[in-house]
Design an enzyme around this catalytic site. Structure first.
Site, short mmCIF file in Angstrom:
data_model
loop_
_atom_site.label_atom_id
_atom_site.label_comp_id
_atom_site.label_asym_id
_atom_site.label_seq_id
_atom_site.Cartn_x
_atom_site.Cartn_y
_atom_site.Cartn_z
CE LYS A 7 -2.17 1.93 3.68
NZ LYS A 7 -2.50 3.34 3.68
CG ASP A 67 -5.23 4.30 1.80
OD1 ASP A 67 -6.38 4.67 1.49
OD2 ASP A 67 -4.85 4.17 2.98
CE LYS A 88 -7.60 6.41 4.57
NZ LYS A 88 -6.13 6.24 4.41
CG ASP A 113 -11.68 17.71 -4.77
OD1 ASP A 113 -12.52 18.58 -5.08
OD2 ASP A 113 -10.48 17.96 -4.58
CB THR A 158 -9.80 1.59 11.77
OG1 THR A 158 -8.73 1.97 10.91
CG2 THR A 158 -10.66 0.57 11.09
NE ARG A 200 1.00 3.04 12.94
CZ ARG A 200 0.08 3.84 13.46
NH1 ARG A 200 0.45 4.86 14.21
NH2 ARG A 200 -1.20 3.62 13.22
O1 C5P Z 1 0.26 1.26 11.01
P1 C5P Z 1 -1.13 0.76 10.83
O2 C5P Z 1 -1.23 -0.75 10.77
O3 C5P Z 1 -2.12 1.39 11.79
O4 C5P Z 1 -1.52 1.28 9.37
C1 C5P Z 1 -2.81 1.21 8.85
C2 C5P Z 1 -2.78 1.80 7.49
O5 C5P Z 1 -4.11 1.75 6.96
C3 C5P Z 1 -2.35 3.27 7.44
O6 C5P Z 1 -1.59 3.42 6.25
C4 C5P Z 1 -3.64 4.05 7.31
O7 C5P Z 1 -3.49 5.20 6.52
C5 C5P Z 1 -4.54 3.04 6.60
N1 C5P Z 1 -5.97 3.20 6.81
C6 C5P Z 1 -6.56 3.18 8.05
N2 C5P Z 1 -7.90 3.36 8.17
C7 C5P Z 1 -8.68 3.50 7.09
C8 C5P Z 1 -8.09 3.48 5.81
C9 C5P Z 1 -6.72 3.32 5.72
O8 C5P Z 1 -5.87 3.01 9.05
N3 C5P Z 1 -9.99 3.60 7.20
#
Ligand code: C5P
Length: 234
Positions: free
Chosen positions: A31, A58, A60, A63, A118, A209
């Site tokens: 991603k 990603d 998002k 617009d 989330t 992460r």
């Molecule tokens: O580090 P972590 O596992 O929290 O990363 C989650 C990834 O998913 C991040 O890149 C974040 O931008 C993305 N994301 C998210 N919630 C969403 C859509 C994408 O956490 N609804």
């Protein structure tokens, strides 16, 4: 079988490609999010595609309909295999994105609507939407499904209800995946373990992460894949 998507949330192409090389053969999907895209531009998508990965861009999108439709066309031209746009962007914005996808003559990216981030818990939600996360996510998913998106981004805990209401094949992608249910979720709130997300029926698990900051990221990715029930390299 659910897919593991590793979020390359890193500041430079050098670091992202180093990690991609370590993950090659272990993970199929990577991603690219705002941090890396803003730093490095669309060439990062091509570099990952050249290495054989499927790329989830990603950004998002949120617009006016014409701008989002044009962004879908541009992202597809760069080879993005999956894209996100906010499902709360309004029916006309979603429909414009679907029309742009359907006009493509080459490969069509999978269009995923972001329902409720989330990172938002019930308390955060009160200040923004005056609604609880679950019913709103379900509502936005129904809309996304009716308009013709391919799926939604949601928490693992919303997947079963979304799938019950959606047409067959409508996909769910869940971030907020953490190795340990009781452990820290960083800025995430509606988290789940890989086993929980798979049991709920999610199609794509996005992990950032817990893999990018692991001492040995390729080992962490293998562990996630194993816990999802995927054989090594499958
Ligand atoms: O580090 P972590 O596992 O929290 O990363 C989650 C990834 O998913 C991040 O890149 C974040 O931008 C993305 N994301 C998210 N919630 C969403 C859509 C994408 O956490 N609804």
């Amino acid at each position: 079988m659910a897919e593991l998507v590793v979020a390359l949330d890193l500041p430079t192409a050098g670091e992202a490609l180093d990690l991609a090389d370590k993950l090659r053969g272990r993970v199929d999907w990577l991603k690219v999010g705002l941090q890396l895209f803003i730093a490095e531009g669309p060439n990062i998508v091509s570099s990952l595609k050249e290495r054989g990965f499927s790329v989830f861009l990603d950004l998002k999108l949120h617009d006016i309909p014409n701008t989002v439709a044009s962004a879908v066309t541009s992202a597809a031209a760069r080879g993005a295999d999956m894209l996100t746009l906010h499902a709360s962007g309004g029916d006309r914005m979603l429909a414009a994105a679907v029309e742009a996808r359907d006009r493509l003559t080459g490969a069509r990216p999978i269009l995923m609507g972001v329902t409720v981030l989330t990172s938002l818990g019930s308390e955060d939600m009160r200040g923004v939407y005056a609604a609880d996360p679950e019913p709103l996510a379900l509502d936005l998913s129904r809309k996304a499904n009716t308009i013709g998106l391919d799926g939604v981004v949601c928490s693992a805990w919303e997947v079963a209800a979304i799938k019950r209401a959606a047409s067959p094949g409508f996909a769910c992608l869940t971030p907020g995946i953490r190795p340990d249910a009781s452990g820290g979720g960083d800025d995430q709130r509606r988290t789940a373990t890989p086993e929980e997300a798979v049991a709920q029926g999610t199609d794509y698990l996005v992990v950032g992460r817990p893999i990018t900051r692991a001492a040995v990221p390729e080992q962490a990715a293998e562990e996630f894949a194993k816990r999802m029930g995927r054989a090594p390299g499958s």
